[in-house]
Design a protein around this motif. Structure first.
Motif, PDB file in Angstrom:
ATOM      1  N   LEU A   1       0.785  -1.139  -0.002  1.00 35.54           N
ATOM      2  CA  LEU A   1       0.553  -0.327   0.107  1.00 35.54           C
ATOM      3  C   LEU A   1       0.684   1.460  -0.023  1.00 35.54           C
ATOM      4  CD1 LEU A   1      -3.078   0.737  -0.215  1.00 35.54           C
ATOM      5  CD2 LEU A   1      -2.745   1.176   2.857  1.00 35.54           C
TER       6      LEU A   1
ATOM      7  N   THR B   1       1.353   4.349  -2.928  1.00 30.13           N
ATOM      8  CA  THR B   1       0.876   5.455  -2.895  1.00 30.13           C
ATOM      9  C   THR B   1       1.879   6.528  -3.028  1.00 30.13           C
ATOM     10  OG1 THR B   1       0.243   4.369  -0.549  1.00 30.13           O
ATOM     11  CG2 THR B   1       0.777   7.062  -0.707  1.00 30.13           C
TER      12      THR B   1
ATOM     13  N   SER C   1      -7.345  -0.696   1.813  1.00 28.16           N
ATOM     14  CA  SER C   1      -6.346  -1.198   0.661  1.00 28.16           C
ATOM     15  C   SER C   1      -7.248  -0.940  -0.286  1.00 28.16           C
ATOM     16  CB  SER C   1      -5.886  -2.657   0.178  1.00 28.16           C
ATOM     17  OG  SER C   1      -5.073  -2.539  -1.314  1.00 28.16           O
TER      18      SER C   1
ATOM     19  N   SER D   1     -10.239   0.476  -0.082  1.00 26.13           N
ATOM     20  CA  SER D   1     -11.058   2.220  -0.407  1.00 26.13           C
ATOM     21  C   SER D   1      -9.831   2.795  -1.029  1.00 26.13           C
ATOM     22  CB  SER D   1     -11.305   2.850   0.659  1.00 26.13           C
ATOM     23  OG  SER D   1     -11.716   1.295   1.832  1.00 26.13           O
ATOM     24  N   PHE D   2      -8.110   3.039  -0.405  1.00 25.54           N
ATOM     25  CA  PHE D   2      -7.628   3.636  -1.106  1.00 25.54           C
ATOM     26  C   PHE D   2      -7.426   3.350  -3.020  1.00 25.54           C
ATOM     27  CE2 PHE D   2      -2.977   3.505  -2.752  1.00 25.54           C
ATOM     28  CZ  PHE D   2      -2.873   4.613  -3.294  1.00 25.54           C
ATOM     29  N   HIS D   3      -7.366   2.506  -3.054  1.00 20.17           N
ATOM     30  CA  HIS D   3      -7.688   2.206  -4.702  1.00 20.17           C
ATOM     31  C   HIS D   3      -8.834   2.424  -5.217  1.00 20.17           C
ATOM     32  CE1 HIS D   3      -8.644  -0.709  -9.010  1.00 20.17           C
ATOM     33  NE2 HIS D   3      -7.267  -0.944  -8.490  1.00 20.17           N
TER      34      HIS D   3
END
Length: 532
Positions: A273, A277, A304, A306-308
């Motif tokens: 992750l 970033t 992960s 949610s970040f994607h």
């Protein structure tokens, strides 16, 4: 374009992983201590079992010799409890427990006897002890032969003294087997490593009554009093070093498994992750965000994903803003260029020697007004689009109560509504804006009628909007929802109406699609609205 979701499956939470690892780490020393105590206790019971076997053989020899005496000797008046005739075996099971039984003090010293010893018993005791002495090199046990009064008949020392007051001996004189743990007397201090072992500082004492079968019944003819120190656990473990090495290997394997679980479920996904970033700022819009990892704990997987999703939305938004800015600049450039050109010509006419004809001046002013109106309409559409992209969500609208307002707003369209009465999860203001754009689009394309069919589904309301206008050509079907796409640019169209409708619907969880052309030749749209 929406990012692919991670296939839903059960994942342990981070708290579960941490608790499980902590419990496993805490259990390792407890398991080792339990194994140590259990193994040490097993050595004590093994020692007791060996002493029982040795004392039983010596007791049998002693009893046999006593039973052969003629005349018989007067034995202890304490009679044994008669055993059932069919009960041939009377096994004595070792029962000492190093963890539960009290460890008594050192054996009390022998005291002078109160009765004389029978010479015949003295001779039998010496014979039995001679057997024990010859086997002592192998069995490593200290043995004392006592008569039925507790006086030592034979032993390494204290011969002729009495042990009748020792608890285990007193119990054996009453006809009961008794074993105890006592503190070991030693002239040498044990090695420091042995201090953690409880078994190295104790000695097992076994008092076995000698039962002689006489005419008056079973009588106590004496006691075999034997003792031995249990085998040292460290010496015993050294003898079992291969098994100990195997156990150590198993513990090491458990530690490696724990390390792998931590790396697989926590450390590796977090590092990936972090890498994503860092790479996000160097990736182009066409590349999009990197793929999300499909492993780890539930919290890391959600983080992960949610970040994607956020990176995908940012990428889509950046791409949309870039395309939208290009379209806006193009749409604004045409009327501004026309206004600038007409204004320059009128300015030159004021400063020139030859005056411009009134008709020509009027035509240039008309062009300026037309381009100004187009800019005004375009700016208003851009404001409508901004409101559609970020509407005030919530509310409730009754579609049946909405149709009269829509008909009053467009008197040139013959509006007819059919189907179920339904309520949608959208404010009445936003719902009216939505259908107003569709009605305005139909009217601008030559429609005179507008038909609304309402169908209620399990989770949504589908409204089919059909008109009898010019319809949409097959070549333009894939572009009708694109921003700034219009076939009426010359007549003032901005190409924003259907795009605003689509943005407003998606902001509320709905959607719109272009259906097949109606029999009347017009356009047909299927509008999906969230059900209230």
């Amino acid at each position: 374009m929406t990012s692919p979701r991670v296939r839903a499956k059960w994942r342990p939470s981070l708290g579960m992983i941490v608790v499980a690892v902590l419990l496993a780490v805490a259990a390792l020393p407890l398991a080792g201590l339990f194994f140590f105590r259990l193994y040490e206790n097993q050595l004590v019971r093994q020692t007791e079992a060996e002493l029982i076997a040795q004392a039983s053989v010596l007791a049998a020899s002693y009893a046999d010799a006593v039973e052969r005496l003629d005349p018989p000797l007067p034995l202890s008046p304490a009679a044994m409890t008669p055993q059932p005739v069919d009960d041939r075996f009377h096994p004595i099971e070792p029962a000492l427990d190093l963890t539960g039984d009290d460890v008594l003090g050192p054996r009390p010293p022998a005291v002078p006897p109160t009765t004389a010893v029978d010479p015949a018993l003295q001779a039998i005791g010496a014979q039995v002890y001679a057997i024990a002495r010859r086997a002592q090199d192998q069995m490593l046990a200290g043995v004392r032969v006592l008569d039925f009064n507790g006086v030592i008949l034979a032993g390494a020392e204290e011969v002729g003294q009495s042990l009748a007051d020792v608890p285990e001996v007193a119990d054996a004189l009453a006809g009961h087997y008794h074993a105890s743990l006592r503190i070991r007397r030693s002239q040498h201090e044990p090695p420091p490593l042995y201090s953690i072992s409880r078994g190295t500082g104790v000695r097992v004492f076994v008092a076995l009554p000698i039962i002689a079968h006489t005419q008056g019944g079973d009588r106590v003819a004496g006691v075999i009093y034997a003792s031995r120190t249990p085998n040292n656990i460290f010496r015993h473990l050294y003898g079992e070093r291969r098994k100990v090495a195997l156990a150590g290997g198993c513990i090491l394997a458990v530690i490696l498994v724990i390390a792998f679980v931590f790396s697989r479920t926590i450390t590796r996904p977090i590092h990936q992750l972090v890498r994503q970033t860092r790479e996000l700022g160097t990736r182009t819009l066409d590349q999009g965000p990197a793929d999300a990892p499909h492993y780890g704990t539930r919290e890391i997987a959600l983080l992960s994903q949610s970040f994607h999703d956020m990176a995908q939305r940012l990428s889509d938004r950046s791409r949309y803003i870039t395309t939208f800015a290009a379209h806006v600049s193009h749409e604004l450039k045409s009327p501004l260029t026309g206004i600038q050109g007409a204004a320059e010509l009128l300015h030159d006419d004021l400063e020139g020697d030859q005056a411009m004809a009134p008709e020509q001046r009027r035509r240039f002013l008309g062009n300026i007004l037309a381009d100004t109106r187009r800019l005004t309409a375009l700016v208003q559409r851009l404001r409508d689009l901004a409101q559609a992209d970020n509407p005030v969500r919530g509310g409730r609208a009754d579609l049946a109560a909405l149709w009269p307002d829509l008909a009053a707003q467009f008197p040139g369209l013959a509006l007819s509504a059919h189907g179920d009465n339904a309520a949608v999860a959208m404010s009445a203001e936003n719902a009216l804006i939505l259908f107003s754009h569709l009605a305005d689009n139909a009217g601008r394309h030559g429609a005179t009628t507008l038909t609304l069919d309402v169908a209620v589904r399990d989770w949504a309301v589908v409204v089919t909007v059909a008109d009898n206008g010019h319809g949409i050509s097959p070549a333009n079907r894939d572009r009708v929802f694109d921003a700034f796409f219009t076939t009426r640019r010359d007549s003032g169209g901005t190409g924003m109406g259907l795009h605003i409708v689509q943005s407003l619907l998606r902001a509320h969880g709905g959607d719109i699609r272009l259906a097949e052309t109606s029999p009347e030749g017009g356009a047909v749209f299927e509008v999906t609205l969230p059900r209230a």
